[in-house]
Write an enzyme that holds these catalytic residues in place. Structure first.
Site, PDB file in Angstrom:
ATOM      1  N   CYS A   2      -8.949 -10.042   2.650  1.00 42.57           N
ATOM      2  CA  CYS A   2      -8.389 -11.270   3.225  1.00 42.57           C
ATOM      3  C   CYS A   2      -8.160 -12.282   2.109  1.00 42.57           C
ATOM      4  CB  CYS A   2      -9.358 -11.841   4.250  1.00 42.57           C
ATOM      5  SG  CYS A   2      -9.833 -10.658   5.506  1.00 42.57           S
ATOM      6  N   ARG A  31      -2.358 -10.935   1.071  1.00 39.92           N
ATOM      7  CA  ARG A  31      -3.684 -10.271   1.123  1.00 39.92           C
ATOM      8  C   ARG A  31      -4.091  -9.973   2.559  1.00 39.92           C
ATOM      9  NH1 ARG A  31      -7.010 -10.787  -3.538  1.00 39.92           N
ATOM     10  NH2 ARG A  31      -8.829 -10.379  -2.246  1.00 39.92           N
ATOM     11  N   TRP A  79      -7.064  -9.862   7.217  1.00 36.22           N
ATOM     12  CA  TRP A  79      -6.661  -8.455   7.317  1.00 36.22           C
ATOM     13  C   TRP A  79      -7.757  -7.822   8.159  1.00 36.22           C
ATOM     14  CZ3 TRP A  79      -2.473  -5.611   6.326  1.00 36.22           C
ATOM     15  CH2 TRP A  79      -2.587  -4.228   6.311  1.00 36.22           C
ATOM     16  N   ASN A 105     -14.383 -12.635   3.689  1.00 33.99           N
ATOM     17  CA  ASN A 105     -13.575 -11.495   3.265  1.00 33.99           C
ATOM     18  C   ASN A 105     -14.547 -10.362   2.994  1.00 33.99           C
ATOM     19  OD1 ASN A 105     -11.663  -9.737   2.224  1.00 33.99           O
ATOM     20  ND2 ASN A 105     -11.788 -10.574   0.153  1.00 33.99           N
ATOM     21  N   GLY A 106     -14.312  -9.193   3.615  1.00 31.34           N
ATOM     22  CA  GLY A 106     -15.173  -8.033   3.362  1.00 31.34           C
ATOM     23  C   GLY A 106     -15.683  -7.444   4.660  1.00 31.34           C
ATOM     24  N   GLU A 487       2.147  14.881  -4.781  1.00 35.82           N
ATOM     25  CA  GLU A 487       2.127  13.409  -4.789  1.00 35.82           C
ATOM     26  C   GLU A 487       2.628  12.880  -6.126  1.00 35.82           C
ATOM     27  OE1 GLU A 487       2.092  11.098  -2.910  1.00 35.82           O
ATOM     28  OE2 GLU A 487       1.365   9.334  -3.965  1.00 35.82           O
ATOM     29  N   LYS A 491       5.877  10.314  -6.416  1.00 37.31           N
ATOM     30  CA  LYS A 491       5.814   8.999  -7.091  1.00 37.31           C
ATOM     31  C   LYS A 491       6.935   8.869  -8.118  1.00 37.31           C
ATOM     32  CE  LYS A 491       3.422   6.853  -4.851  1.00 37.31           C
ATOM     33  NZ  LYS A 491       3.419   7.712  -3.758  1.00 37.31           N
ATOM     34  N   GLU A 494      10.372   8.606  -6.344  1.00 34.39           N
ATOM     35  CA  GLU A 494      10.706   7.443  -5.512  1.00 34.39           C
ATOM     36  C   GLU A 494      10.764   6.140  -6.290  1.00 34.39           C
ATOM     37  OE1 GLU A 494       8.051   6.208  -2.376  1.00 34.39           O
ATOM     38  OE2 GLU A 494       6.342   7.123  -3.369  1.00 34.39           O
ATOM     39  N   HIS A 510       7.151  32.984  -8.895  1.00 33.76           N
ATOM     40  CA  HIS A 510       8.027  33.389  -7.782  1.00 33.76           C
ATOM     41  C   HIS A 510       9.318  32.599  -7.760  1.00 33.76           C
ATOM     42  CE1 HIS A 510       4.808  35.881  -6.245  1.00 33.76           C
ATOM     43  NE2 HIS A 510       3.981  34.865  -6.368  1.00 33.76           N
ATOM     44  N   LYS A 612       9.087   0.123   3.073  1.00 33.37           N
ATOM     45  CA  LYS A 612       7.641   0.328   3.059  1.00 33.37           C
ATOM     46  C   LYS A 612       7.184   1.081   4.306  1.00 33.37           C
ATOM     47  CE  LYS A 612       3.452   0.236   1.737  1.00 33.37           C
ATOM     48  NZ  LYS A 612       3.085   1.283   0.747  1.00 33.37           N
TER      49      LYS A 612
HETATM   50  C1  AGP Z   1       4.773   6.954  -0.287  1.00 36.80           C
HETATM   51  O1  AGP Z   1       4.787   6.445  -1.615  1.00 36.80           O
HETATM   52  C2  AGP Z   1       6.050   6.631   0.437  1.00 36.80           C
HETATM   53  N1  AGP Z   1       6.270   5.234   0.497  1.00 36.80           N
HETATM   54  C3  AGP Z   1       6.146   7.342   1.793  1.00 36.80           C
HETATM   55  O2  AGP Z   1       6.098   8.720   1.533  1.00 36.80           O
HETATM   56  C4  AGP Z   1       5.040   7.003   2.821  1.00 36.80           C
HETATM   57  O3  AGP Z   1       3.825   7.570   2.423  1.00 36.80           O
HETATM   58  C5  AGP Z   1       5.460   7.623   4.160  1.00 36.80           C
HETATM   59  O4  AGP Z   1       6.661   6.993   4.569  1.00 36.80           O
HETATM   60  C6  AGP Z   1       4.401   7.457   5.253  1.00 36.80           C
HETATM   61  O5  AGP Z   1       4.182   6.102   5.493  1.00 36.80           O
HETATM   62  P1  AGP Z   1       2.918   5.690   6.404  1.00 36.80           P
HETATM   63  O6  AGP Z   1       1.698   6.131   5.659  1.00 36.80           O
HETATM   64  O7  AGP Z   1       2.995   4.205   6.548  1.00 36.80           O
HETATM   65  O8  AGP Z   1       3.049   6.403   7.717  1.00 36.80           O
END
Ligand code: AGP
Length: 617
Positions: A2, A31, A79, A105-106, A487, A491, A494, A510, A612
């Site tokens: 928070c 936050r 939060w 906060n916490g 992952e 990263k 994206e 393969h 996001k």
């Molecule tokens: C991850 O870096 C991406 N922004 C994307 O893959 C994200 O993880 C995915 O859209 C799922 O989002 P969520 O965890 O909010 O459901």
């Protein structure tokens, strides 16, 4: 996580206390933004305004019902962790017939027994929060000195917390306390400030004082006194903040992603908080699925998207090993179109940072229509997926602003470990002492993540800058290293817009090995040498790619000297139980992607084409 701000100014009431608090909340809104509130000390009384929702709701409430001029204030953006985002659960919380106001906060881990004690004493609670417990304890302990009351109360609290409090009878005083949660002092002229970070008061002063663990700080317009929780006097290091306001919101990091990468030790630690009862047993209080139902579960299906699905892949190894239950991982967008086999004995686990991803939400609805129980592992309190699931296990990573998920990923993995251990404990596959042992290992992970950040970061950033113009990078891993490879590739794709592919190291021969050319950078996540069979196979994979000219960038456990002869570049991670290695091996890959993107002059936090939270199918 928070936002917290405190202010004490000249003993002549003015609008400044309210102005400082509201300005601080605006800067801190990143936050936490599911509710906000302020308390202003007018000199005679404490006036509180608080509202659920965005900060604008609080602004509107104050416009409709103005706050009088004052001499001190505290402010909070929330939060939610305990109790939904409602007006009643918003901070500040008051006690003692409105004489005392507190913000927090916490997470107070032992709030339940303390709440029971207060209820037995006749206290009537208004909210569902852990914070209100502190307000009543402070009011009960107050005997003319808010600092003494705070010292008495913090001695009874377990968990991570930053607290600010003020009392009607002490207009020119705000007291703060911190344990494993941030609090910094702003040093003004004839006024002083407190904040969860310097962005809370940077418009008022750039002179700051940092506080150490387990300290109580008392500010007046002309003094700042610091004592340890044991009452011994202390002092904090003062420094000049050289950030501008925009940088301050990111705690001085160049991007939110970099800030959130560094938030990861806290994100893992906070997700683990409050999960053990007084006897040390693992408890998942927010789970609302009957234990008898969980005992009957004969299959787990994890549904998620993107990074969250890779957390699910890590969870698969842990759940199958600890619980001996078949565990499938399914992309949410595929799940409901493949006519999955789901029964009332299937436990569907939906993993989502935002809790709003439409693909995952639609998969949750489909699973429930098929009669299965759905457990959501989400980071956003009160989100749609959390509300529609049968049960929720919240991660406590705090708001994740950067589009690229980092701290939420590690928190999701941590949440999955907790679920796996809980199921194994419940179903008798693991004895209590075995579960306790794993929990101790998990409790050590935040420090191990910090070690990677402290010792490897600059090397990895230098490597990233040297590879910023590559047009293809490969990532290999085995066992839990496989989802880490996925992952790492995601990263880089994206945020740096570089083609990258993660795959199981055993798949190399393969087909994918045809991609390896002279100088192709290939990351290889190496299992611990304590798993010799896995370790040797990955060593062979390193040799295979090196034989074709690849530049082998190896992520390996400290002390694993065998890899050195085959690697061009070795990134070290601390010794860790195999299943928990993703919590440390992922971090260098996040740093790498962030630095490559920055070196390419790209917007690290807001990459092209992405959102996001993907709230469309
Ligand atoms: C991850 O870096 C991406 N922004 C994307 O893959 C994200 O993880 C995915 O859209 C799922 O989002 P969520 O965890 O909010 O459901």
């Amino acid at each position: 996580m928070c936002g917290i701000v405190g202010y004490v100014g000249p003993n002549v009431p003015s609008s400044r206390p309210q102005g400082v608090a509201m300005d601080g909340l605006r800067r801190l809104e990143y936050r936490g933004y599911d509710s906000a509130g302020i308390a202003v000390h007018t000199g005679d009384e404490i006036v509180v305004r608080k509202r659920a929702g965005k900060l604008q709701n609080l602004v509107d409430a104050i416009e409709a019902d103005p706050v009088p001029d004052g001499v001190a204030s505290i402010g909070h953006t929330r939060w939610a962790t305990h109790g939904g985002p409602t007006d009643v659960n918003a901070h500040p919380h008051v006690a003692g017939d409105g004489a005392l106001a507190v913000i927090h906060n916490g997470i107070i881990e032992n709030f339940a027994p303390l709440r029971r004690e207060l209820v037995e004493d006749g206290v009537e609670f208004l909210s569902e929060t852990d914070t209100e417990v502190v307000a009543h304890l402070l009011a009960r302990a107050y005997d003319g000195d808010i600092t003494a009351a705070m010292l008495e109360v913090v001695g009874r609290l377990e968990g991570a917390f930053t607290l600010l409090a003020q009392h009607r009878d002490q207009p020119g005083v705000v007291v703060g306390a911190r344990r494993s949660s941030p609090l910094v002092v702003g040093l003004g002229d004839g006024e002083n400030f407190l904040g969860s970070d310097v962005s809370a008061f940077i418009s008022g002063t750039k002179r700051a004082m940092e506080l150490s663990e387990d300290q109580v700080v008392t500010i007046t317009p002309t003094s700042v006194d610091v004592v340890g929780f044991d009452g011994t006097p202390a002092t904090g290091r003062t420094y000049e903040v050289d950030w501008d306001a925009a940088a301050a919101v990111k705690d001085g990091f160049p991007t939110f992603m970099d800030k959130e990468i560094h938030d990861q030790p806290a994100a893992v630690r906070d997700t683990l908080l409050g999960r053990r009862d007084e006897q040390g047993h693992l408890v998942l209080n927010e789970l609302r699925i009957d234990e008898a139902v969980l005992r009957q579960v004969d299959k787990v299906i994890i549904i998620a998207c993107g990074t969250a699905s890779y957390a699910g892949h890590v969870a698969k190894y842990a759940i199958e090993h600890w619980c001996r239950i078949p565990c499938e991982v399914e992309l949410a967008s595929e799940f409901r179109y493949r006519d999955p086999i789901v029964t009332e004995r299937t436990l569907v686990v939906a993993i989502s940072q935002s809790g709003e991803t439409m693909d995952t939400l639609m998969a949750v609805r489909h699973a429930r229509e098929q009669g299965s129980k759905v457990l959501a592992i989400v980071n956003t309190f009160g989100s749609t997926i959390a509300r529609e699931a049968d049960a929720v296990l919240y991660t406590h990573a705090g708001p994740e602003i950067a589009v690229a998920s980092t701290k939420a990923f590690l928190a999701q993995i941590t949440g999955c470990y907790l679920l796996g251990l809980y199921l194994s404990q419940l179903r008798g596959y693991k004895y209590d002492d075995e579960v306790a042992g794993y929990l101790e290992e998990l409790a050590a992970m935040p420090d191990k993540i910090s070690t990677v950040l402290d010792e490897q970061q600059e090397r990895v950033r230098e490597l990233a800058r040297s590879l910023k113009d590559e047009d293809s990078v490969l990532f290999l891993g085995r066992h839990v290293g496989f989802p880490v490879a996925l992952e790492g590739a995601l990263k880089l794709k994206e945020i740096a817009y570089i083609h990258a592919e993660g795959f199981a190291a055993g798949e190399l021969k393969h087909g994918p090995i045809a991609l390896v050319d002279e100088g192709t950078p290939v990351f290889i996540i190496v299992p611990t040498p304590r798993r010799p069979v896995l370790h040797q196979k990955v060593i062979s994979n390193i040799q295979e790619v090196r034989a074709r000219g690849a530049r082998a960038i190896v992520v390996a456990e400290e002390g694993d000297t065998e890899v050195e002869q085959f690697a061009e570049f070795v990134i070290r991670v601390p010794r860790t139980p195999t299943l928990m290695m993703p919590l440390v091996t992922t971090v260098p890959l996040q740093i790498f992607a962030s630095e490559v993107a920055a070196a390419r002059g790209l917007d690290v936090d807001q990459p092209r084409n992405l959102a996001k939270s993907v709230t469309v199918e």
